[in-house]
Write an enzyme that holds these catalytic residues in place. Structure first.
Site, mmCIF file in Angstrom:
data_model
loop_
_atom_site.group_PDB
_atom_site.id
_atom_site.type_symbol
_atom_site.label_atom_id
_atom_site.label_comp_id
_atom_site.label_asym_id
_atom_site.label_seq_id
_atom_site.Cartn_x
_atom_site.Cartn_y
_atom_site.Cartn_z
ATOM 1 N N THR A 68 0.832 -1.206 0.000
ATOM 2 C CA THR A 68 0.000 0.000 0.000
ATOM 3 C C THR A 68 0.867 1.256 0.000
ATOM 4 O O THR A 68 0.604 2.205 -0.746
ATOM 5 C CB THR A 68 -0.925 0.007 1.235
ATOM 6 O OG1 THR A 68 -1.885 -1.047 1.100
ATOM 7 C CG2 THR A 68 -1.658 1.330 1.377
ATOM 8 N N HIS A 193 4.445 -10.220 1.713
ATOM 9 C CA HIS A 193 3.647 -11.326 2.251
ATOM 10 C C HIS A 193 2.801 -12.023 1.205
ATOM 11 O O HIS A 193 2.229 -13.084 1.465
ATOM 12 C CB HIS A 193 2.771 -10.844 3.413
ATOM 13 C CG HIS A 193 1.622 -9.978 3.031
ATOM 14 N ND1 HIS A 193 0.337 -10.451 2.950
ATOM 15 C CD2 HIS A 193 1.547 -8.664 2.718
ATOM 16 C CE1 HIS A 193 -0.485 -9.466 2.608
ATOM 17 N NE2 HIS A 193 0.225 -8.375 2.464
ATOM 18 N N THR A 229 14.216 4.593 9.099
ATOM 19 C CA THR A 229 15.198 3.521 9.264
ATOM 20 C C THR A 229 14.669 2.235 8.631
ATOM 21 O O THR A 229 13.569 1.786 8.952
ATOM 22 C CB THR A 229 15.497 3.290 10.749
ATOM 23 O OG1 THR A 229 15.980 4.507 11.322
ATOM 24 C CG2 THR A 229 16.542 2.202 10.928
ATOM 25 N N CYS A 316 -17.423 -4.871 2.914
ATOM 26 C CA CYS A 316 -18.207 -4.442 4.067
ATOM 27 C C CYS A 316 -17.600 -3.189 4.652
ATOM 28 O O CYS A 316 -16.420 -3.152 4.968
ATOM 29 C CB CYS A 316 -18.251 -5.540 5.121
ATOM 30 S SG CYS A 316 -19.266 -5.108 6.560
#
Length: 375
Positions: A68, A193, A229, A316
């Protein structure tokens, strides 16, 4: 539990866990003393590895905190680097891109021209790219339907008009070959991920020029594009996961494709009026269905009770279920779209997992349609 939601996230690979643990104690890689130099050496090794795997130069690899964030830097950063107010974007983008564009429209008075998808989920009319814009955005593959978009043609047409193109490749990286230089995009976003790396880690590939302006400012890390960092452990784990994903890509694609096709045939046989939304070209692991008249929330809950985890195609918000913006953008009506089910397969998926879904899908849809009739 049977996990069939790999497009949402996928289990962390052992190689990534090992890399993360090995460097979890790394200090600030920007420090000048010995332990800082050591941490920086690990970081640069990860950067070089990612660059080689994705067809980029090491300097073009920017580590971020998520896909994102990478999307926001790509879209908002390229817009900020231009004097133009024009933006081109598809209506089926992930909210990370879509909301960034809508914010530019609302706050910065950007003039947005939209690329629309057909009923099969593919964008075909790229003519808005033939006029110059501050930035254009087209995802490589859709997160709901799995539809692969014509990003190479988009990059060529955008380049011809002098428009920088941002590509959200979050669903693609680690699943199909990516060559950033050959693609010709200006920026490209990925999320660790999605290919077995750690959550909270992303990648932005960014050309030297035009370079996106920073969305946040600070100490000037990562070419000044993404200050803060850098998490050395996550960068190393990301590189390890990506290396394994790319290594196994050909074999896994063939295996998952067979499973996906078996799944689709089984669902259609069990529920004859099933609408299969996923249309080629598409990602191997995506199978998107619509069951007209069914209630998607009920389907997800019923599957959950049966020990199966999948995703609804509806969204939703504040307790109100609404039609997915992706399906709406494809021209899908509410009767069909509110009964959407996304099943996504990955490296941990086995035939028995698919069989578990097939064993309950007919009853699940029947009961979800009864719930839909009540609503």
């Amino acid at each position: 539990m049977v996990y069939l939601d790999h497009a949402a996230t996928t289990p962390m690979r052992q190689s990534a866990i090992d890399a993360w643990l090995a460097h979890a104690g790394a200090v600030n890689p920007g420090s000048a003393y010995a332990s800082g130099r050591g941490a920086n050496a690990v970081l640069q090794e990860a950067r070089e590895q990612v660059a080689e795997l994705l067809g980029a130069e090491p300097v073009e690899v920017i580590f971020t905190g998520s896909g994102t964030e990478a999307d926001n830097i790509g879209v908002r950063g390229l817009y900020g680097a231009s004097t133009s107010k024009r933006v081109v974007c598809s209506t089926i983008e992930h909210p990370a891109v879509l909301e960034a564009v809508r914010t530019l429209e609302a706050v910065d008075s950007a003039e947005v021209e939209w690329l629309t998808a057909g009923r099969d989920g593919h964008v075909r009319d790229l003519s808005p790219l033939d006029r110059p814009a501050a930035v254009a955005a087209l995802m490589w593959a859709n997160n709901e339907t799995g539809a692969i978009q014509p990003v190479r043609e988009a990059a060529e047409r955008a380049a011809a008009s002098g428009t920088p193109l941002h590509v959200d490749a979050v669903q693609v990286v680690g699943k199909i070959p990516v060559d950033f230089h050959a693609l010709g995009a200006t920026t490209l976003a990925a999320s660790a991920h999605k290919f077995g790396g750690p959550r909270g880690a992303g990648i932005l590939l960014a050309r030297r020029s035009p370079a996106p302006q920073p969305v946040i400012v600070g100490g000037g890390q990562e070419r000044g594009i993404r200050s803060g960092t850098v998490d050395v452990a996550s960068a190393s784990a990301t590189a390890a996961a990506l290396s394994e994903a790319v290594r196994d890509m050909e074999v896994e694609t063939a295996r998952v494709t067979q499973l996906r096709d078996y799944l689709v045939r089984g669902v259609v046989a069990a529920v004859p009026d099933t609408l299969v939304t996923t249309a080629e070209p598409a990602l191997a692991g995506h199978a998107h269905f619509m069951f007209p008249g069914a209630d998607a929330d009920s389907m997800i809950m019923l599957l959950d009770v049966a020990g199966i985890e999948a995703s609804a195609g509806s969204a939703c918000s504040a307790g109100v279920v609404r039609l997915s913006h992706v399906l709406e953008g494809m021209g899908v009506g509410r009767e069909e779209g509110m009964g959407a089910l996304r099943v996504t397969l990955g490296r941990t998926t086995r035939r028995e997992d698919v069989d578990a879904l097939l064993a309950v899908i007919a009853d699940t849809v029947e009961r979800a349609r009864a719930a839909g009739a009540v609503r």
